[in-house]
Scaffold this active site. Structure first.
Site, mmCIF file in Angstrom:
data_model
loop_
_atom_site.group_PDB
_atom_site.id
_atom_site.type_symbol
_atom_site.label_atom_id
_atom_site.label_comp_id
_atom_site.label_asym_id
_atom_site.label_seq_id
_atom_site.Cartn_x
_atom_site.Cartn_y
_atom_site.Cartn_z
ATOM 1 N N ARG A 187 0.843 -1.215 0.000
ATOM 2 C CA ARG A 187 0.000 0.000 0.000
ATOM 3 C C ARG A 187 0.872 1.258 0.000
ATOM 4 O O ARG A 187 0.473 2.283 -0.538
ATOM 5 C CB ARG A 187 -0.966 -0.003 1.177
ATOM 6 C CG ARG A 187 -0.279 -0.020 2.526
ATOM 7 C CD ARG A 187 -1.278 0.021 3.650
ATOM 8 N NE ARG A 187 -0.617 -0.274 4.909
ATOM 9 C CZ ARG A 187 -1.030 0.198 6.076
ATOM 10 N NH1 ARG A 187 -2.082 0.970 6.155
ATOM 11 N NH2 ARG A 187 -0.396 -0.121 7.184
ATOM 12 N N ASP A 230 -8.269 -7.610 12.338
ATOM 13 C CA ASP A 230 -9.653 -7.153 12.164
ATOM 14 C C ASP A 230 -10.603 -8.305 11.811
ATOM 15 O O ASP A 230 -11.811 -8.206 11.999
ATOM 16 C CB ASP A 230 -9.745 -6.078 11.075
ATOM 17 C CG ASP A 230 -9.352 -4.704 11.595
ATOM 18 O OD1 ASP A 230 -9.292 -4.538 12.828
ATOM 19 O OD2 ASP A 230 -9.099 -3.821 10.774
ATOM 20 N N SER A 235 -4.693 4.805 5.821
ATOM 21 C CA SER A 235 -4.537 3.398 5.427
ATOM 22 C C SER A 235 -4.145 3.263 3.962
ATOM 23 O O SER A 235 -3.476 2.321 3.583
ATOM 24 C CB SER A 235 -5.852 2.640 5.654
ATOM 25 O OG SER A 235 -6.163 2.597 7.020
ATOM 26 N N PHE A 255 -14.596 -3.216 1.004
ATOM 27 C CA PHE A 255 -15.594 -2.150 0.824
ATOM 28 C C PHE A 255 -15.547 -1.570 -0.593
ATOM 29 O O PHE A 255 -16.512 -0.958 -1.039
ATOM 30 C CB PHE A 255 -15.375 -1.052 1.866
ATOM 31 C CG PHE A 255 -15.223 -1.592 3.261
ATOM 32 C CD1 PHE A 255 -16.055 -2.595 3.725
ATOM 33 C CD2 PHE A 255 -14.220 -1.132 4.098
ATOM 34 C CE1 PHE A 255 -15.915 -3.120 5.001
ATOM 35 C CE2 PHE A 255 -14.067 -1.652 5.375
ATOM 36 C CZ PHE A 255 -14.909 -2.642 5.834
ATOM 37 N N ARG A 283 -1.622 -4.763 3.292
ATOM 38 C CA ARG A 283 -1.199 -4.041 4.481
ATOM 39 C C ARG A 283 0.162 -4.452 5.035
ATOM 40 O O ARG A 283 0.902 -3.587 5.517
ATOM 41 C CB ARG A 283 -2.268 -4.243 5.559
ATOM 42 C CG ARG A 283 -1.954 -3.598 6.878
ATOM 43 C CD ARG A 283 -3.165 -3.689 7.799
ATOM 44 N NE ARG A 283 -2.924 -2.993 9.049
ATOM 45 C CZ ARG A 283 -2.764 -3.620 10.221
ATOM 46 N NH1 ARG A 283 -2.793 -4.930 10.291
ATOM 47 N NH2 ARG A 283 -2.557 -2.921 11.313
ATOM 48 N N GLU A 340 -19.178 4.262 0.289
ATOM 49 C CA GLU A 340 -18.452 3.712 -0.856
ATOM 50 C C GLU A 340 -19.293 3.679 -2.125
ATOM 51 O O GLU A 340 -18.773 3.851 -3.228
ATOM 52 C CB GLU A 340 -17.941 2.306 -0.523
ATOM 53 C CG GLU A 340 -16.932 2.260 0.625
ATOM 54 C CD GLU A 340 -17.572 2.267 2.002
ATOM 55 O OE1 GLU A 340 -18.823 2.203 2.103
ATOM 56 O OE2 GLU A 340 -16.821 2.333 2.999
#
Lengths: 285, 318
Positions: free
Chosen positions: B13, B120, B40, B86, B170, B61
């Site tokens: 990312r 998460d 993020s 998302f 990530r 979104e």
């Protein structure tokens, strides 16, 4: 264009709608007839469209330096197609191909078939306002002062995305956007107040930061006036929402006051009866 | 024996963020949208350089996808950004109608794809996004393997006219591809030449495939490692050439085996060059909370699993 001239165009457009839907025995005449006056007013009077030196409309996908219109409730496609054809985007004879195999006039509008005048697909509801806002913001980045117009249905207000977009536009001071809601009070399963009550749309949009006006959507001179008023309000740096009361099936007595004609085609007899109430002003295709 | 080396580990990312920083200075048509995840997505530099070309959508979104379609009509090149879950699954119909079917020049650029998002858990760990996006007619699907390649892909897709899904993640992973590489959409990259098995990997699994090749080499097996950074359009010529030589296949991806890279390869081979194939991927289950490395171990998405599947594929050769 004078009100009486616009009304003549509207009469022909209504004939086109009925003949398209009848020709393929499929489509949505009710809402199309109800919104005819608005689209005729916009495309034949209020919108500044791109024209060539002979006054003929030219279609450019980017819509730069011209007013652009987005139809969010895409099922009223026979109306959009008729208005686009009558305004000169493509030949009116092509209306005969509506909803048939290999046609550019798909059941719901799409740029996939490269039909002049259509910039986005719509049909799956709730998406058009977001697209219109994006185009409005692109215009601002381009220092293009023209206006983006959008039409949504009242049943469409059930969709969550509408409210995401409703929140966004005033927050970002999108002040080149005029939106209409076709408040005909009907959706497929019945009256909106029974299916999913919108309650007070005016109060809702005001609470979201919009400038809200109301108009009789089947009165041509009122439409012209409300569009002028809407343009004037844009100086306040907020978008404008016009809640437009219409009658589904407007122009054909037996198609009004019911949601029965939302997605039903007239048979030969019904078509003849309906056309008898609408003057042929520009010549049938 | 190390077949590849690296100097540092970085998250893909951040490669996206670096690519966007480059675009903020070098392509005035690029605009970015983000649904409340600027940090993020590593968009800080883009926003600092080009605040007027950034659109904060809030946690909305569906609206973001429509806005992006609209901005593309006005001549801009929108990058719609959020977590992969998302940005794809949540807004599938918006992407389908307003972007893909409408043929819009929208880049859907998503971080936190796959299991390696970690703690998460499954609500955020999408393992179906490659499948969802590759099924859309006309959609390009890209899953680069490291920081440098993600940066290069981010820059390259701005010059491609049409909808693209760019997927990255990530965790920090080895940076082993070259800095300032030219990214060619749809061009598979052979990293290690071999004759015994073709290992086609994408994203974070490319490095694991390299490690697997080292382990296999110790066993006297020469694996060919090919980085498939573009899942659609698939470089079927590269796949055909390799499998014609090796005779068996392992696909490796941080994704469900249903609908992923392996699926696309199998479809091509079934029609053109039927060959034994084994799949490294998630087998029809959701993820869960845990540290990225723990999750990759538990769900069999690492070098050891690739080795195991490679041996199996080789054993199935006639």
């Amino acid at each position: 264009m004078q009100t009486t001239e616009l009304q003549k165009v509207a009469s022909q457009v209504r004939r086109d709608i009925l003949r398209q839907v009848h020709g393929v025995q499929s489509g949505h005449p009710g809402g199309s007839l109800g919104c005819t006056d608005l689209l005729v007013e916009l495309f034949f009077n209020s919108m500044n469209l791109k024209l060539d030196s002979s006054g003929q409309v030219i279609f450019q996908m980017d819509g730069k330096n011209e007013d652009v219109f987005f139809l969010s409730n895409g099922h009223i496609s026979p109306l959009l197609y008729s208005v686009l054809a009558r305004r000169g985007y493509f030949n009116v004879s092509e209306l005969a191909s509506f909803r048939k195999l290999n046609s550019r006039l798909q059941g719901h509008p799409t740029p996939h078939e490269h039909l002049e005048g259509v910039r986005i697909a719509s049909g799956s509801l709730g998406q058009g306002l977001s697209v219109a806002i994006g185009v409005a913001q692109a215009k601002k980045l381009n220092s293009d002062n023209s206006i983006v117009y959008c039409l949504m249905g009242d049943g469409e207000q059930n969709e969550g995305q509408v409210w995401e977009a409703a929140m966004y536009a005033p927050h970002h001071n999108v002040n080149n956007l005029i939106v209409f809601i076709d408040e005909n009070g009907q959706q497929i399963d019945g009256p909106t107040e029974k299916v999913m009550n919108n309650l007070d749309l005016e109060a809702k949009y005001q609470a979201f930061g919009w400038q809200v006006l109301r108009v009789d959507g089947n009165n041509m001179s009122d439409l012209t006036a409300v569009i002028q008023e809407s343009k004037a309000l844009l100086v306040n740096n907020k978008p404008v929402m016009v809640i437009m009361k219409t009658e589904m099936g407007a122009g054909v007595d037996f198609m009004m006051h019911s949601h029965k004609w939302h997605g039903v085609a007239p048979n030969d007899e019904q078509l003849a009866a309906a056309l008898g109430q609408l003057e042929e002003t520009l010549g049938d295709y | 024996m190390a077949l590849f080396t690296y100097d540092s580990k970085k998250d893909t990312r951040s490669g996206f963020g670096a690519g966007m920083e480059y675009l903020s200075q070098n392509n005035s048509k690029v605009v970015a949208l983000c649904a409340d995840l600027i940090g993020s997505l590593k968009l800080e530099s883009f926003i600092k350089n080009s605040p007027e070309r950034f659109f904060q959508t809030g946690i909305a979104e569906a609206n973001m996808i429509g806005l992006a379609a609209g901005l593309s009509i006005g001549g801009y090149i929108p990058y719609a950004t959020t977590f992969a879950n998302f940005g794809t699954g949540r807004v599938y119909d918006q992407i389908r109608q307003s972007v893909a079917y409408s043929g819009k020049n929208v880049k859907i650029a998503c971080s936190h794809a796959g299991l390696t998002l970690g703690e998460d858990g499954a609500t955020h760990q999408i393992l179906e996004d490659i499948g969802l996006m590759k099924m859309l007619p006309g959609m390009v699907v890209i899953n680069p393997c490291d920081y440098n390649q993600t940066k290069a892909a981010t820059i390259a897709i701005a010059s491609y006219e049409g909808p693209v899904y760019l997927r990255f993640g990530r965790p920090v992973v080895p940076v082993f591809t070259s800095e300032n590489q030219v990214f060619e959409i749809g061009k598979a990259l052979r990293l290690i030449e071999g004759t015994d098995v073709s290992i086609f990997a994408t994203g974070h699994l490319v490095w694991e495939a390299i490690i697997a090749a080292e382990i296999l080499l110790e066993k006297g097996i020469h694996a060919e490692i090919i980085n498939i950074h573009t899942i659609k359009p698939l470089d079927v010529d590269a796949i055909h050439t390799s499998v014609a030589k090796t005779g068996c296949v392992v696909s490796a991806e941080e994704h469900q085996i249903n609908g992923g890279l392996g699926d696309s390869i199998a479809q091509y081979l079934a029609l053109n060059l039927p060959s034994p194939q084994e799949f490294v991927g998630v087998y029809d289950t959701f993820g869960e909370s845990g540290k990225p490395a723990e999750l990759m171990e538990k769900y069999g998405l690492n070098a050891n699993s690739i080795v195991e599947k490679a041996l199996l594929a080789i054993s199935r050769k006639k």
